[in-house]
Scaffold this active site. Sequence first.
Site, short mmCIF file in Angstrom:
data_model
loop_
_atom_site.label_atom_id
_atom_site.label_comp_id
_atom_site.label_asym_id
_atom_site.label_seq_id
_atom_site.Cartn_x
_atom_site.Cartn_y
_atom_site.Cartn_z
N GLY A 1 0.71 -1.21 0.22
CA GLY A 1 -0.24 -0.06 -0.01
C GLY A 1 0.99 1.38 -0.03
N ASP B 1 -1.17 -7.17 -5.42
CA ASP B 1 -2.53 -7.16 -5.12
C ASP B 1 -2.39 -7.75 -3.59
OD1 ASP B 1 -5.63 -8.44 -6.40
OD2 ASP B 1 -5.08 -7.65 -4.44
N TYR C 1 -15.60 0.29 6.86
CA TYR C 1 -14.11 0.65 7.43
C TYR C 1 -14.02 0.15 8.81
CZ TYR C 1 -10.05 3.36 7.73
OH TYR C 1 -8.85 3.85 8.32
#
Length: 313
Positions: free
Chosen positions: A9, A50, A140
């Site tokens: 990320g 990924d 989230y």
Amino acid sequence: MKNKILVIGAGGQIGKELVEELCKIYGSDTIVASDIKADSTSPCTYEILDVMDAKAIAAIVKKHDINEVYLLAALLSATAEKFPEKGWQLNMVGLLNVLELMREKVISKLYWPSSIAAFGPNTPKVNTPQYTIMEPSTVYGISKQAGERWCEYYFRRYGADVRSLRYPGLISYKSPPGGGTTDYAVDIYHEALAKGRYECFLNSDTVLPMMYMPDALKATIGIMQADPDKVKIRSSYNLAAISFSPNEIAAEIKKHIPAFEITYKPDARQAIADSWPQSIDDSEARRDWGWKHEYTLDTMTSEMLLHLEKAKK
Ligand code: VAH
């Protein structure tokens, strides 16, 4: 002895700056950055990855002899409300893929961010304690609360050295925010300089816990460098710096840009913000591993405007 660090990320608001900071501390030959998209600007080795693909993660860990992972890939609050299934899958499967590598002793240390979003509308809003009611009302937040439970489970069951912080809203000038509810606190600086005005998507008095990115990076690297015996909470630590509302940050900006005007047009993100705490008690982090923040709203605003002004030239 393996000692290379993988950041998953690396293209996000935190990831970009964390990679820069880790390269400064450990040397760019020790860091491997990765994200779902290519990035030709990376200061170190870069892999397209990924986080949903467990085999791909294992292959990159093996290829580069990775020992530690910072897992930052996630869909943030506002985006995950638009794509609930994807938000849950990415945030949870990504974490479990890396926790499994911890169980298999393929990697020895993991950093994974939680968030104040793990709290909910029934959580005490002021000076929210480390241990309290947690009924998150967003995808989230649900993924962050569940992720905290998995981190603690893998620590207790398999001895996984996973460390975590409940980030407040993060503010930086180097990288754009990534679809969160606290993004207004970044956008307002850009708009103040570009247009002299800002239409805020939250109400003027919506107080939220926030933090300048240098403090967030200090905390993130700090907990990873801490002696394992000092990391006594293996779900996720409360972490705090400053709390403010849109009208308070606007007043701070006006000290630098007197003609700055703010208007308010709350949208769907208001309900998300209303479900979160206003301020956080992070005394456990300060006691256990010596956390302390540096930046105030005043000093953060001066720095943000200075750097953004410079970047325009
Ligand atoms: C968001 N910036 O707004 C993130 C953060 C506390 C907020 O988790 O979703």
